[in-house]
Design a protein around this motif. Structure first.
Motif, PDB file in Angstrom:
ATOM      1  N   LEU B 131      -9.033   0.798   4.602  1.00  0.00           N
ATOM      2  CA  LEU B 131      -9.773   0.874   3.331  1.00  0.00           C
ATOM      3  C   LEU B 131      -9.224   1.725   2.348  1.00  0.00           C
ATOM      4  O   LEU B 131      -9.218   1.635   1.137  1.00  0.00           O
ATOM      5  N   HIS B 132      -9.169   3.200   2.855  1.00  0.00           N
ATOM      6  CA  HIS B 132      -8.784   4.324   2.021  1.00  0.00           C
ATOM      7  C   HIS B 132      -7.570   3.889   1.381  1.00  0.00           C
ATOM      8  O   HIS B 132      -7.553   4.199   0.240  1.00  0.00           O
ATOM      9  N   VAL B 133      -6.630   3.926   2.187  1.00  0.00           N
ATOM     10  CA  VAL B 133      -5.259   3.664   1.662  1.00  0.00           C
ATOM     11  C   VAL B 133      -4.933   2.399   0.714  1.00  0.00           C
ATOM     12  O   VAL B 133      -4.376   2.329  -0.416  1.00  0.00           O
ATOM     13  N   SER B 134      -5.625   1.028   1.069  1.00  0.00           N
ATOM     14  CA  SER B 134      -5.546  -0.153   0.198  1.00  0.00           C
ATOM     15  C   SER B 134      -6.102  -0.056  -0.917  1.00  0.00           C
ATOM     16  O   SER B 134      -5.734  -0.376  -1.809  1.00  0.00           O
ATOM     17  N   THR B 135      -7.636   0.781  -1.037  1.00  0.00           N
ATOM     18  CA  THR B 135      -7.935   0.842  -2.608  1.00  0.00           C
ATOM     19  C   THR B 135      -7.218   1.820  -3.372  1.00  0.00           C
ATOM     20  O   THR B 135      -7.091   1.647  -4.308  1.00  0.00           O
TER      21      THR B 135
END
Lengths: 422, 274
Positions: B131-135
């Motif tokens: 989630l951190h990297v995707s966002t």
């Protein structure tokens, strides 16, 4: 009977002469009544600010184009207007001319959108005065069909070709939402009014009009539901507005560079579109150097118009091919019309012989043989006439064989003495 | 399966080229065939790319965010998908060519850097990391889109100012729309970056023993966030209009390039995964 036409347009004469020959509705009606009386069987009369035209079907071969010119000049004499000022058309060229007019490629401003409506009205007037027959009904149909086709299948009518409309088109490339925009128009002359009318169609939040002559300014403001402000006070709203159009006849700048620059700090980069469509210019063109100013004058807008005209001109070959198609279809039909009386006389002639000969032997036949013999004679004549009828029809359907088909038609008439019969 | 995914990736590149070409021909030559078919090509490209990402995720058993091949592919997808939505919802045309050009460049890189590596660090397979990297990636994509619209604004602005009523004038949407698109993309980018930062602040200290607020990547990300937050606030308060906002979006693009590449020079970053 031939289709003939005369045209007085911007191509051959000055606006003064065109204006002098302009025919209003009642004049057109009177002229049509004159033409119907011994000159034309059917036709149309078109009269606009750029052209006056008569195109019709002659009553007989003695009616020439020059007679038509004489008639219109007799009806409405115009000083110094000569027969040579008229363009003259005959059959194919007459139809081609109507189609070029209705499509807009013959207009002073190529792609003029009004001409289709004006030609339509001319046909309606002819219809009202029983001046439309089979042939001009057909011409009406193909003209209106062509006009619509040009609108839907080409870009001939697209792009601004007037300064005031070009100014609006450029504004539309800067802003998209006009409900929160305010505009000021300086001037109330013809150009300013035209620009105001176009701008009004964008439904701006507010429009202001200012003019040195209060009365003219107020009249224009009332016309478009704008607010009139005194000429001395327009300076106070400069920092509020988004669009400024100036079209006065002032010999000097009304707004200088420093004044525009001074409102910049209040606007924080908010764009201001300035359309200086006055000659000489009303606003110092140096304002164009400011980042947040979009400044255009008549010269720059003219560049835009020239590009649009070039685009329109590029559509002409396409439209000419539409016209060519319509002409081929029309003349296939029209030429068939020319040979129909010949064919009818030809067939009647043979039918008469058949009928005479049959009557002679009828009494010598048994009752049960009468019908059989009559049918046989009918079939015999039918078969004899089949090939010449079909071949003549085929020949006439091809517009390129117009002369040949009329020669064959005359030949038949002479060989069988059909003219005497008819 | 690896070779199938590789072939699919190449096939996908073909569709990117097809979509880009149809948008290019429509933009330049107004050919009726491409006017109608370009959206179909784009839709097919998105569909194939979506299938590709699903298959890839299934094969790798983690979000495709662990190497350059996966990240470029994801950014490329997010750009075309965002543009497709914009074209579908707003009917604003004429900008697709430029966004597709960026996607195509990324997709070409993705093909060249193709590497199937299921053996990544366990931390990279975790959901918070995903989630951190995707966002974060999506936020940088949004900032890039904002910059592209800003560049288009600039091209049209120059055309109008210099009275050149040519291709850009005729094909691009008006300046106000381009400014709005650029600002909207920028705002979405800021929201996504805020989410990435919040997830990071909550989760990273527990996941990485060597976590530090002085990490170059964290500092550069905060600088990007502050930059855009200030700009967006100024715009909302009515201080940034037109060319000023556009200049801001373009500077932002350079800043995110620096923020993405800068930390690579620092080998001691806990944010570096090889």
């Amino acid at each position: 009977m031939e289709i003939i036409g005369i045209s007085l347009s911007y191509r051959t004469c000055s606006i003064e002469k065109r204006e002098s020959l302009y025919l209003n509705e009642s004049e057109k009606e009177e002229l049509i009544k004159i033409l119907k009386n011994g000159f034309l069987l059917e036709g149309i009369v078109i009269s606009t600010c750029n052209r006056t035209e008569i195109i019709g079907l002659t009553i007989n071969d003695e009616i020439t184009i020059d007679i038509l010119v004489d008639k219109i000049l007799e009806y409405k004499p115009v000083e110094n207007l000569k027969s040579s000022d008229f363009l003259k058309y005959f059959n194919c060229t007459a139809l081609k001319h109507i189609l070029e007019v209705v499509s807009g490629i013959d207009s002073l401003i190529i792609g003029d959108s009004q001409i289709l409506g004006q030609v339509k009205e001319s046909f309606l007037l002819s219809e009202k005065l029983n001046f439309l027959g089979t042939i001009f009904h057909r011409i009406e149909q193909i003209s209106l069909k062509l006009g619509k086709k040009v609108i839907s299948e080409t870009i001939l009518g697209e792009g601004a070709v007037s300064i005031s409309y070009a100014a609006i088109k450029v504004i539309e490339k800067i802003f998209s939402h006009f409900q929160n925009k305010q505009a000021l128009i300086i001037g109330a002359g013809e150009t300013a009014e035209l620009a105001a009318m176009h701008l009004n169609e964008l439904n701006l939040e507010k429009m202001y009009i200012t003019n040195r002559t209060r009365e003219k300014g107020e009249n224009l403001a009332n016309k478009i539901s704008a607010e009139f402000i005194e000429f001395e006070n327009f300076d106070s709203i400069l920092q509020e507005i988004d669009i400024l159009i100036s079209a006065t006849s002032s010999p000097n700048f009304l707004i200088d560079f420093e004044r525009i620059k001074s409102i910049g700090k209040f606007r924080r980069g908010k764009p201001l579109v300035i359309m200086d469509i006055a000659i000489p210019r009303d606003i110092d063109p140096k304002v164009a150097n400011l980042d947040w100013i979009f400044y255009h004058d008549v010269d720059s807008l003219q560049k835009f118009i020239d590009q649009n005209i070039e685009k329109r001109k590029a559509e002409i070959p396409k439209i000419k091919s539409f016209i060519q198609d319509e002409m081929v279809t029309f003349f296939s039909w029209y030429n068939t019309l020319q040979i129909i009386p010949t064919l009818k006389n030809f067939r009647d002639f043979f039918e008469e012989i058949r009928s005479d000969e049959f009557e002679k032997i009828k009494n010598k036949l048994l009752p049960e043989e009468i019908e059989k013999v009559e049918n046989m004679t009918k079939r015999l004549v039918g078969r004899i006439l089949h090939n010449p009828t079909i071949n003549l029809k085929k020949l006439s359907e091809d517009s390129s064989n117009y002369e040949k088909s009329s020669e064959y038609s005359k030949m038949l008439m002479e060989l069988y003495n059909l003219s005497k019969k008819s | 399966m690896d070779s199938f995914i590789n072939i699919l990736n190449l096939f996908l590149l073909l569709f990117y080229i097809l979509s880009f070409t149809s948008y290019l021909l429509d933009f330049k030559n107004d050919l009726p065939f491409f006017k109608n078919s370009k959206r179909i090509f784009l839709f097919l490209t998105i569909l194939i790319h979506l299938i590709f990402i699903v298959l890839l995720t299934n094969e790798l058993k983690h979000f495709p965010i662990t190497n350059k091949f996966e990240i470029f592919s994801l950014i490329s997808f997010s750009i075309v998908f965002t543009y497709f939505l914009i074209e579908l919802l707003t009917d604003i045309k004429g900008t697709g060519l430029f966004l597709l050009a960026l996607s195509l460049i990324l997709q070409v890189q993705s093909v060249f850097l193709f590497k199937m590596n299921p053996n990544v660090l366990p931390i990279l397979k975790s959901i918070p990391m995903g989630l951190h990297v995707s966002t974060a990636i999506l936020s940088y994509t949004a900032f890039s889109i904002s910059a592209i619209y800003a560049i288009l604004y600039f091209l049209l602005y120059k055309s109008i100012k210099s009275n050149k009523f040519g291709l850009y004038f005729n094909k691009l949407p008006d300046l106000e729309i381009l400014e709005k698109l650029s600002f909207t993309a920028m705002s979405i980018g800021l929201v996504l970056l805020s989410i990435a930062i919040i997830i990071g602040i909550i989760w990273l200290p527990s996941a990485f023993p060597n976590f530090s607020y002085y990490d170059p990547k964290i500092i550069s990300t905060f600088i990007v966030w502050i930059f855009y937050a200030v700009g967006i606030s100024r715009k909302e308060l009515g201080y940034l209009y037109g060319k000023k906002l556009i200049r801001f979006a373009i500077i932002g693009l350079f800043l995110i390039i620096l923020a993405s590449m800068g930390p690579s020079f620092f080998t001691n970053s806990f944010h570096t995964f090889g």
